[in-house]
Design an enzyme around this catalytic site. Structure first.
Site, PDB file in Angstrom:
ATOM      1  N   LYS A  91      54.618  47.501  34.571  1.00 27.72           N
ATOM      2  CA  LYS A  91      55.768  48.134  35.229  1.00 27.72           C
ATOM      3  C   LYS A  91      56.168  49.397  34.472  1.00 27.72           C
ATOM      4  O   LYS A  91      56.213  49.404  33.234  1.00 27.72           O
ATOM      5  CB  LYS A  91      56.921  47.132  35.277  1.00 27.72           C
ATOM      6  CG  LYS A  91      58.177  47.619  35.987  1.00 27.72           C
ATOM      7  CD  LYS A  91      59.204  46.492  36.018  1.00 27.72           C
ATOM      8  CE  LYS A  91      60.519  46.922  36.598  1.00 27.72           C
ATOM      9  NZ  LYS A  91      61.506  45.814  36.596  1.00 27.72           N
ATOM     10  N   SER A 129      63.796  45.439  40.650  1.00 32.74           N
ATOM     11  CA  SER A 129      63.150  46.703  40.372  1.00 32.74           C
ATOM     12  C   SER A 129      61.645  46.589  40.151  1.00 32.74           C
ATOM     13  O   SER A 129      60.968  47.597  39.979  1.00 32.74           O
ATOM     14  CB  SER A 129      63.790  47.360  39.146  1.00 32.74           C
ATOM     15  OG  SER A 129      63.618  46.564  37.986  1.00 32.74           O
ATOM     16  N   SER A 160      65.320  41.270  38.881  1.00 37.25           N
ATOM     17  CA  SER A 160      64.163  42.114  39.168  1.00 37.25           C
ATOM     18  C   SER A 160      62.810  41.437  39.154  1.00 37.25           C
ATOM     19  O   SER A 160      61.840  42.029  39.588  1.00 37.25           O
ATOM     20  CB  SER A 160      64.110  43.282  38.182  1.00 37.25           C
ATOM     21  OG  SER A 160      64.977  44.288  38.600  1.00 37.25           O
TER      22      SER A 160
END
Length: 496
Positions: free
Chosen positions: A105, A180, A204
């Protein structure tokens, strides 16, 4: 959503899985051509590589082909590092997942790759070393194919950064994959890789897992490394690192590979499908008083019934907390992080804080923090006190069952970062209606893909436990996975 580790960023299983036959082996330097790429889970892939049935290079090439097939439709990749992945896969790899391809990520550093945190103001930042968590994955032999998309600084529950455009849900490309960790979830759901790094500061891991039909466990605070050694601790460490996966066993093995092992917790022991029966508190109402979508209500009631059929005691439960006070405190603390991020991007870019370097949503949060700065200490105190309050929920319960979000995946654009701030905030508060308490409490929580809406959208069920009860949740997840398998359910956009 995830609160960015700013200092680090700026400084530097089951039989139900399709364990497809691998492509015929060739030499390391000449990987087999990929005609009809298939995907094993990471555990099976690592075993096949170790047994000489395939090679890391072959698996990396297959994953690159899968990524190229679906990326135009889902837009989950920020930075491709295919050449370095090929080089890594051709070298000596050791560890539990030696040779397995994945994505990191774009909020944490992976040596040699950009770390942009979804922000235009961080263009040019290239990591010179690995984040403390990323170093665990490198030692496990995981090969990164690149950086997955995230909203700016991980500050919202949709992945639509202005720097990269919206990431789309492979079950319905008009819908969001969540945030996210939206890029990570979109790529795993489309079967590009068996798992991907994710992080969770307000939901997230669990939100994208829910909207994309994946398994996602948020570890207890400090079970897996997050802060860099020597970094100043925040008032409340709400963020954690882990992964979104197709199989539960991959999540367990990744957890073991990354454990902090600093004496805070005993290491995760043997994990088998749960045999003892639990007392489960069923709490379907959103904590902030926002409405619950009918499809989500039907889905979570179905999961509660599944738990009853498995012999668990399911009792109706209302979380004994002031949900509106909690959410107000959490959003204010969140906003203070956005203000810090905006200032640090200004330092990095050499430009003043403004719409040229940070997005309107980030600026709106920063403005909220500045306008209410005098209230932030009280918000922090409320969240710190909540940890003991949360622990008391389990005086008579083993686990709490809730939805993950207030609705199935919402349309792309509803939480676009350049929309009216108050309109987007209303959407966020309605959508992110369950996940934040576990971040404030530092507790273990997971989204399990057990239901789909009538229109075919995944709807995760969230099971939350005490801080430190990660093993219990994994055991329950294995039982649920066996009772209602999900690995063979594939989305509309899939690479296999």
């Amino acid at each position: 959503m995830n609160r960015l580790s700013r200092r680090a960023m700026l400084a530097g299983s089951t039989a139900t899985l399709a364990l497809a036959a691998c492509a015929p082996r060739t030499s390391k330097d000449e990987p087999a051509a990929v005609v009809a790429p298939e995907l094993m889970d990471g555990t099976a892939m690592a075993a096949a590589i170790a047994a000489g049935e395939t090679t890391a290079r072959e698996q990396v090439e297959a994953a690159i082909a899968r990524a190229q097939a679906v990326e135009p439709q889902i837009n989950g990749i920020v930075t491709e590092t295919y050449e370095s992945a090929r080089s890594d896969a051709s070298g000596l790899l050791t560890g539990a997942f030696a040779g397995v391809p994945s994505f990191i990520k774009d909020l944490i550093d992976w040596r040699g790759a950009p770390t942009l945190a979804g922000s235009r103001g961080l263009e040019g930042h290239v990591a010179t070393g690995d984040n403390v968590f990323a170093s665990k994955w490198r030692r496990a032999g995981i090969v990164s194919l690149g950086k997955s998309a995230t909203p700016e600084a991980g500050l919202i529950s949709s992945t639509e950064p202005l720097s990269n455009g919206p990431t789309r849900n492979s079950w319905d490309v008009s819908r969001i994959p969540g945030g996210s960790s939206g890029g990570a979830a979109a790529l795993v759901a489309a079967r590009v890789v068996p798992f991907a790094h994710a992080s969770d500061g307000g939901g997230s891991i669990r939100i994208p897992a829910s909207t994309c039909g994946l398994f996602g466990l948020k570890p207890s605070r400090d079970r897996l490394p997050y802060s860099e050694p020597g970094a100043a601790a925040p008032p409340i460490q709400i963020s954690v690192n882990h992964a979104v996966t197709i199989s539960v066993r991959d999540s367990i093995a990744l957890f073991r590979a990354a454990e902090a092992n600093d004496g805070t917790y005993p290491l995760l022991g043997d994990v088998q499908p749960l045999t003892r029966r639990l007392r489960i508190g069923f709490a379907p109402e959103p904590i902030g008083g926002t409405p619950l979508h009918a499809d989500t209500r039907a889905a979570i009631e179905d999961v509660a019934q599944l738990c009853r059929e498995l012999g668990h005691t399911v009792v109706d439960y209302t979380l004994p907390m002031d949900g509106q006070k909690f959410m107000d405190s959490f959003i204010l603390y969140w906003a203070s992080g956005a203000a810090m991020f905006a200032q640090e991007v200004a330092v990095f870019s050499g430009k003043p804080v403004g719409p040229e370097i940070v997005e309107p949503w980030t600026l709106g949060l920063a403005g909220l923090a500045m306008a209410r700065m005098g209230e932030i200490p009280d918000a922090i105190a409320h969240l710190q006190a909540f940890e003991a309050q949360y622990a008391a929920f389990f005086d008579s319960l083993d686990v709490i069952l809730t939805p993950v979000t207030g609705s199935p995946a919402i349309p792309v654009g509803e939480q676009a970062p350049d929309r009216d701030f108050d309109t987007v905030m209303d959407s966020v508060l309605t959508f992110v209606a369950y996940t934040a308490p576990m971040n404030a409490a530092g507790a273990a929580s997971m989204s399990v893909p057990l239901a789909w809406s009538p229109s075919g959208l995944p709807i995760g069920a969230m099971f939350s436990a005490r801080k430190g009860d990660d093993g219990l949740l994994f055991e329950l997840a294995l039982e649920l996975e066996a009772a209602r398998p999900w690995a063979n359910r594939k989305p509309v956009v899939t690479a296999i």
